[in-house]
Scaffold this motif. Structure first.
Motif: not given
Ligand code: THU
Length: 138
Positions: A22, A26, A83-86, A53-55, A42, A51
């Motif tokens: 990507s 993050v 950036l809001p958490p997914c 995520c960072a959180e 991430n 993958t």
């Molecule tokens: N990503 C995060 O690390 N945290 C989020 O809350 C949103 C998305 C990362 C996952 C992936 O590696 C990249 O951002 C693009 O989606």
């Protein structure tokens, strides 16, 4: 609450991001009730759904070190747009947090951030209480 300090750690953690697919880095910094801070980035995979995520990286690091309760997390992406958490990360955070009290610091930088509580990001959350129908919020 030292929002600036937590935001700074999230911005710093971004540097370790593994994001060859990507190219979107993050960083996250998770504050435990113990006072310790656990960072995460991430970690992508060629099988994209693998993958992390960072959180969630930060949560897994902290829980594996014996932490169970958290008060805040700062998150910083490459987009400079709070950036809001997914959704998956919101659910994982909810497992270990008081929804109304847990603060999410959306950090563009140490100086530029917004703070929201997790209940605003995950209204009507599915929690352990919902496993018994009488506790349903709906
Ligand atoms: N990503 C995060 O690390 N945290 C989020 O809350 C949103 C998305 C990362 C996952 C992936 O590696 C990249 O951002 C693009 O989606």
């Amino acid at each position: 609450m030292d929002y600036q300090g937590l935001a700074a750690r999230a911005v710093e953690a971004k540097q370790s991001a593994y994001a060859p697919y990507s190219h979107f880095r993050v960083g996250a910094a998770l504050l435990a009730k113990s006072g310790r801070i656990y960072t995460g980035c991430n970690v992508e995979n060629v099988s994209f759904s693998a993958t992390c995520c960072a959180e969630r990286t930060a949560v897994c690091k902290a829980v594996s070190e014996g932490e169970r309760e958290f008060t805040a997390i700062a998150v910083s992406g490459d987009n400079n747009d709070y950036l809001p958490p997914c959704g998956i990360c919101r659910q994982v955070l909810a497992e270990f947090c008081d929804l109304e009290g847990f603060e999410v610091v959306l950090a563009n930088s140490e100086e530029d951030y917004r703070v929201v509580t997790l209940d605003r990001l995950l209204p009507g959350a599915f929690t352990a209480g919902n496993l018994t129908p009488k506790d349903s919020v709906f």
